[in-house]
Design a protein around this motif. Sequence first.
Motif: not given
Length: 313
Positions: A123, A206, A212, A215-216, A220-225
């Motif tokens: 991260f 990632a 990608k 994300r587009s 939310p970034e935390w959910k993508v992560y």
Amino acid sequence: MAKYIVKRILTMIVMIFVISFVIFVALQNTGVDPVAQSLGVDNYSAETAAAIREKLGLNDPLIVQFFRWWGNIFKGDFGYSIANGYSIKDGVLAKWPATLEITLWALVISTIIGIGVGMLSAFWQNSIIDYLGRAIAVLGNSMPEYFFALVLIQIFSIKLGLLPSAGRIPVEGSRIPNLILPIAALAIPLCGNLMRYTRNTMLDVANQEYVKLARSKGIPEWKVYFKHIFRNSMRPVITILLFRLTILVGGSVAVETVFAWPGVGIVLTQAITASDYPVVMFYTLFMAVMMLSISFLIDLLGAVIDPRVRLEK
């Protein structure tokens, strides 16, 4: 799925049989006489040794001894130690709690630290945490368990006098001080492996197109992560983790010897030294079954974690 499971089980049975036969023949041809080892120099006589060999069936052809050994296993009889005379089923199994005590704790602690630091390294790539995690990973991967055991004893037992260097006897009513150094010696190498694989696989995932795309879409970034990156990167990490179960048990042999820990490692070391092949065969059979079972479990878990995997293929 059913066809695959049956095929794998049959393959495992054949492999266990072949592995046990190779080990059996190899131990029989080491050139060390376990009967002479058990009698010792003072009590040894050719007549006594010959009588013991005849009683134990050691004069029979190897193939007869091998199939007799398997026949006894099917009856639940794992034989007796030639060197010490104890029942393998009772004597060796009685040592497993001590071995499992340090290996399971080492597995739990190293999993939490290794995967946790690996996630943070991925991260916050090229941060202080990342550099520190990579340094620990290199150190853990390059040194064996017994090296860490000796270093830990030198620092915390000899130099600082904070922790006991041997034994399992409780200190002031608690066994925690006795556990710290053996667990640390086993956990450090595994931490290094898990940190490296977690970081590298998460960075690789990632960069995938579906991440990608997620994300587009504004997810939310935390959910993508956690949903896309972490979950899809865990399959190789779980593979390493499960295979480390057998390596931990094998590595505990050296660690238990260094710390005089009364587990299976001490028994196996003594059995190998005395060429006490019934004990060694029991341990080898257990490790073979464990390794093949874990390999089978990894394939099944892979299908659960990654829907793209199809066992039928």
